[in-house]
Design a protein around this motif. Structure first.
Motif, PDB file in Angstrom:
ATOM      1  N   UNK A 120       0.810  -1.208   0.000  1.00 50.83           N
ATOM      2  CA  UNK A 120       0.000   0.000   0.000  1.00 50.83           C
ATOM      3  C   UNK A 120       0.844   1.259   0.000  1.00 50.83           C
ATOM      4  N   UNK A 121       0.165   2.376   0.174  1.00 49.16           N
ATOM      5  CA  UNK A 121       0.831   3.678   0.238  1.00 49.16           C
ATOM      6  C   UNK A 121       0.847   4.133   1.694  1.00 49.16           C
ATOM      7  N   UNK A 122       2.014   4.571   2.164  1.00 50.38           N
ATOM      8  CA  UNK A 122       2.184   4.904   3.570  1.00 50.38           C
ATOM      9  C   UNK A 122       2.906   6.239   3.730  1.00 50.38           C
ATOM     10  N   UNK A 123       2.654   6.864   4.852  1.00 53.12           N
ATOM     11  CA  UNK A 123       3.421   8.037   5.273  1.00 53.12           C
ATOM     12  C   UNK A 123       4.517   7.535   6.197  1.00 53.12           C
ATOM     13  N   UNK A 124       5.744   7.644   5.752  1.00 51.38           N
ATOM     14  CA  UNK A 124       6.872   7.014   6.445  1.00 51.38           C
ATOM     15  C   UNK A 124       7.879   8.054   6.875  1.00 51.38           C
ATOM     16  N   UNK A 125       8.581   7.757   7.961  1.00 54.01           N
ATOM     17  CA  UNK A 125       9.682   8.614   8.380  1.00 54.01           C
ATOM     18  C   UNK A 125      10.977   7.994   7.851  1.00 54.01           C
ATOM     19  N   UNK A 126      11.748   8.799   7.165  1.00 52.65           N
ATOM     20  CA  UNK A 126      12.930   8.332   6.435  1.00 52.65           C
ATOM     21  C   UNK A 126      14.181   8.460   7.295  1.00 52.65           C
ATOM     22  N   UNK A 127      14.932   7.367   7.374  1.00 55.45           N
ATOM     23  CA  UNK A 127      16.183   7.344   8.136  1.00 55.45           C
ATOM     24  C   UNK A 127      17.319   6.953   7.193  1.00 55.45           C
ATOM     25  N   UNK A 128      18.321   7.805   7.089  1.00 56.13           N
ATOM     26  CA  UNK A 128      19.476   7.540   6.221  1.00 56.13           C
ATOM     27  C   UNK A 128      20.637   6.981   7.040  1.00 56.13           C
ATOM     28  N   UNK A 129      21.308   6.006   6.457  1.00 59.68           N
ATOM     29  CA  UNK A 129      22.461   5.360   7.078  1.00 59.68           C
ATOM     30  C   UNK A 129      23.704   5.655   6.249  1.00 59.68           C
ATOM     31  N   UNK A 130      24.780   6.088   6.911  1.00 58.04           N
ATOM     32  CA  UNK A 130      26.034   6.412   6.224  1.00 58.04           C
ATOM     33  C   UNK A 130      27.179   5.844   7.057  1.00 58.04           C
ATOM     34  N   UNK A 131      27.761   4.721   6.602  1.00 58.87           N
ATOM     35  CA  UNK A 131      28.777   4.034   7.402  1.00 58.87           C
ATOM     36  C   UNK A 131      29.963   3.596   6.548  1.00 58.87           C
ATOM     37  N   UNK A 132      31.042   3.246   7.242  1.00 59.23           N
ATOM     38  CA  UNK A 132      32.207   2.610   6.632  1.00 59.23           C
ATOM     39  C   UNK A 132      32.396   1.253   7.300  1.00 59.23           C
ATOM     40  N   UNK A 133      32.710   0.260   6.498  1.00 59.41           N
ATOM     41  CA  UNK A 133      32.905  -1.108   6.983  1.00 59.41           C
ATOM     42  C   UNK A 133      34.376  -1.481   6.816  1.00 59.41           C
ATOM     43  N   UNK A 134      35.000  -1.883   7.928  1.00 57.72           N
ATOM     44  CA  UNK A 134      36.394  -2.311   7.908  1.00 57.72           C
ATOM     45  C   UNK A 134      36.459  -3.829   8.084  1.00 57.72           C
ATOM     46  N   UNK A 135      36.742  -4.587   7.018  1.00 57.95           N
ATOM     47  CA  UNK A 135      36.857  -6.047   7.165  1.00 57.95           C
ATOM     48  C   UNK A 135      38.002  -6.410   8.103  1.00 57.95           C
ATOM     49  N   UNK A 136      37.808  -7.492   8.847  1.00 60.17           N
ATOM     50  CA  UNK A 136      38.824  -7.913   9.822  1.00 60.17           C
ATOM     51  C   UNK A 136      40.026  -8.550   9.165  1.00 60.17           C
ATOM     52  N   UNK A 137      39.914  -8.943   7.903  1.00 58.31           N
ATOM     53  CA  UNK A 137      41.027  -9.613   7.236  1.00 58.31           C
ATOM     54  C   UNK A 137      42.034  -8.640   6.627  1.00 58.31           C
ATOM     55  N   UNK A 138      41.843  -7.350   6.923  1.00 61.17           N
ATOM     56  CA  UNK A 138      42.813  -6.367   6.463  1.00 61.17           C
ATOM     57  C   UNK A 138      42.529  -5.767   5.108  1.00 61.17           C
ATOM     58  N   UNK A 139      41.467  -6.205   4.438  1.00 59.81           N
ATOM     59  CA  UNK A 139      41.113  -5.599   3.159  1.00 59.81           C
ATOM     60  C   UNK A 139      40.692  -4.150   3.368  1.00 59.81           C
ATOM     61  N   UNK A 140      40.663  -3.416   2.267  1.00 62.05           N
ATOM     62  CA  UNK A 140      40.355  -1.990   2.343  1.00 62.05           C
ATOM     63  C   UNK A 140      38.918  -1.767   2.827  1.00 62.05           C
ATOM     64  N   UNK A 141      38.727  -0.755   3.669  1.00 61.85           N
ATOM     65  CA  UNK A 141      37.392  -0.389   4.141  1.00 61.85           C
ATOM     66  C   UNK A 141      36.548   0.119   2.970  1.00 61.85           C
ATOM     67  N   UNK A 142      35.234  -0.082   3.089  1.00 62.62           N
ATOM     68  CA  UNK A 142      34.329   0.342   2.010  1.00 62.62           C
ATOM     69  C   UNK A 142      33.075   0.974   2.616  1.00 62.62           C
ATOM     70  N   UNK A 143      32.415   1.860   1.850  1.00 58.50           N
ATOM     71  CA  UNK A 143      31.214   2.523   2.366  1.00 58.50           C
ATOM     72  C   UNK A 143      29.979   1.624   2.264  1.00 58.50           C
ATOM     73  N   UNK A 144      29.089   1.756   3.232  1.00 57.57           N
ATOM     74  CA  UNK A 144      27.765   1.139   3.163  1.00 57.57           C
ATOM     75  C   UNK A 144      26.753   2.231   3.503  1.00 57.57           C
ATOM     76  N   UNK A 145      25.902   2.506   2.550  1.00 54.39           N
ATOM     77  CA  UNK A 145      24.897   3.546   2.736  1.00 54.39           C
ATOM     78  C   UNK A 145      23.514   2.955   2.490  1.00 54.39           C
TER      79      UNK A 145
END
Length: 208
Positions: free
Chosen positions: A147-172
């Motif tokens: 259906x159609x809803x009135x929603x409250x929008x939440x934005x996520x902006x993070x960086x992920x650092x793998x434990x194996x030493x690979x380069x960190x990457x963004x997750x949004x």
């Protein structure tokens, strides 16, 4: 006189609506038996899946959920905080302390830190560490199969650092939370290699 009164009423209605929009959104009163059916892409597994998510237990500290695949009937468990922040995922991974996306009451403009480790519980080994922020952007009208809803929008902006030493990457990502549904009706999450999304097909709430 009547015309002047009508003008005043027309002015008052938007003012009232704006005031309601600015009101903080309280934590949902999730109940045992509440269920939501979602269609997801690249979330549980590569490709598109449909699954029903049903609350099997809830108290002041935890929400336990059983998710049932519509294709093969397979059931998986997960656990959440009362604010719908993941503690254990469908795949068995653990968020320490939790995924930290929602912090109720939700107020437009609020921003808070997101920080957690993703662990394999049996081995007590960290797979990655995530840091960043979540921001309550505002209200939007969103349309999904349920259906159609009135929603409250939440934005996520993070960086992920793998434990194996690979380069960190963004997750949004973006989540559209609907108070009367007691959960989100849609979300999208992006990394440089993966786009995952989920949208609500139907829901049933326990009103007792």
């Amino acid at each position: 006189m009547k015309r002047a009164l009508l003008v005043l009423l027309l002015i008052a209605v938007p003012t009232l609506s704006a005031g309601q929009s600015d009101a903080p959104v309280r934590r949902p009163e999730v109940r045992m038996g509440d269920s939501w059916t979602y269609r997801s892409t690249n979330l549980v597994a590569p490709g598109t899946q449909e699954q029903e998510t049903r609350v099997s237990f809830v108290d002041a500290r935890v929400i336990l959920v059983v998710s049932t695949s519509k294709s093969d009937g397979k059931e998986v468990d997960s656990s959440w905080t009362p604010e719908w922040n993941a503690v254990t995922s469908h795949s068995g991974l653990m968020f320490r302390p939790n995924s930290g996306l929602f912090r109720f009451p939700l107020r437009i403009g609020d921003k808070h830190e997101v920080k957690y480790e993703l662990l394999r519980p049996r081995d007590n080994i960290a797979e990655s560490a995530t840091t960043g922020s979540a921001t309550v952007v505002g209200w939007e009208t969103v349309e999904v199969p349920a259906g159609k809803f009135r929603a409250i929008k939440v934005d996520l902006d993070t960086m992920v650092q793998p434990a194996d030493g690979l380069r960190a990457f963004p997750r949004r990502g973006t989540f559209w939370y609907v108070p009367e549904v007691r959960r989100w009706v849609k979300f999208q999450v992006f990394t440089p290699k993966v786009k995952a999304d989920e949208e609500l097909l139907s829901y049933k709430l326990n009103e007792e």
